[in-house]
Design a protein around this motif. Structure first.
Motif, short mmCIF file in Angstrom:
data_model
loop_
_atom_site.label_atom_id
_atom_site.label_comp_id
_atom_site.label_asym_id
_atom_site.label_seq_id
_atom_site.Cartn_x
_atom_site.Cartn_y
_atom_site.Cartn_z
N PRO A 52 0.81 -1.22 0.00
CA PRO A 52 0.00 0.00 0.00
C PRO A 52 0.84 1.27 0.00
O PRO A 52 0.48 2.25 -0.64
N LYS A 154 -9.79 1.41 -3.13
CA LYS A 154 -9.76 0.42 -2.03
C LYS A 154 -9.00 0.98 -0.84
O LYS A 154 -9.45 0.88 0.30
N LEU A 155 -7.84 1.57 -1.09
CA LEU A 155 -7.03 2.10 0.01
C LEU A 155 -7.76 3.22 0.76
O LEU A 155 -7.74 3.26 2.00
N LYS A 157 -11.09 3.77 0.81
CA LYS A 157 -12.26 3.19 1.50
C LYS A 157 -11.85 2.46 2.77
O LYS A 157 -12.56 2.51 3.78
N ASP A 158 -10.69 1.79 2.73
CA ASP A 158 -10.20 1.09 3.92
C ASP A 158 -9.92 2.06 5.06
O ASP A 158 -10.02 1.69 6.23
N LEU A 159 -9.57 3.29 4.73
CA LEU A 159 -9.28 4.29 5.77
C LEU A 159 -10.55 4.74 6.49
O LEU A 159 -10.48 5.15 7.66
N GLN A 161 -13.23 2.81 7.11
CA GLN A 161 -13.76 1.72 7.96
C GLN A 161 -12.98 1.58 9.25
O GLN A 161 -11.89 1.81 9.43
#
Length: 161
Positions: A52, A154-155, A157-159, A161
């Motif tokens: 990442p 994706k990266l 959106k992961d932040l 959650q």
């Protein structure tokens, strides 16, 4: 090829070559060519390409967002919205082979990516923005930009959650 004069690429492709990789050879260009034609045998990308931190500079992103949690959420939502719309626009521009439109979209996307710390996406969009005038490989452009957009989304959106 060492031949890198104007029109050389077109002559080579017209004669039946699959693609064109000029000298001096750059590692990133070779990697992209290998991914394009042979992939990685269905395996994951090597760690150096899938990490990442190679795609997202958290320091840069944190500088933009600051410490306000409410602002962070609004900022990240806006980045997701912009990246999602850029993907639609890139695909549309490529389908129409509309270089002028694509150049505008790539320019805007480069700014969004840079602001969001998506360094790899910013780099790819800058490369394509510079190449857009010279009869680009639209399929390769779509593959590279959409892959980076997908990774960036994706990266980010992961932040959230």
């Amino acid at each position: 090829t060492a031949g890198n004069v104007l029109g050389e690429k077109e002559k080579c492709l017209d004669s039946g070559m699959n693609d064109f990789l000029p000298k001096p050879l750059r590692q990133n260009d070779l990697l992209e060519m290998l991914k394009k034609y042979i992939g990685f045998g269905g395996q994951e990308l090597p760690e150096e390409y899938s990490s990442p931190e190679n795609h997202l500079d958290m320091n840069l992103l944190n500088e933009q967002m600051g410490d306000d949690e409410d602002f962070k959420k609004v900022f990240l939502d806006l980045v997701i919205q912009q990246l999602s719309q850029a993907e639609v626009n890139i695909k549309s521009g490529i389908a129409e082979k509309n270089s002028a439109y694509l150049k505008q979209i790539l320019h805007k996307l480069r700014g969004t990516a840079g602001t969001a710390g998506l360094v790899k996406l910013a780099e790819k969009t800058a490369q394509w923005e510079n190449k857009i005038e010279e009869n680009p490989d639209y399929a390769l452009m779509e593959q590279e930009i959409v892959n980076e957009l997908t990774t960036g989304l994706k990266l980010i959106k992961d932040l959230i959650q």
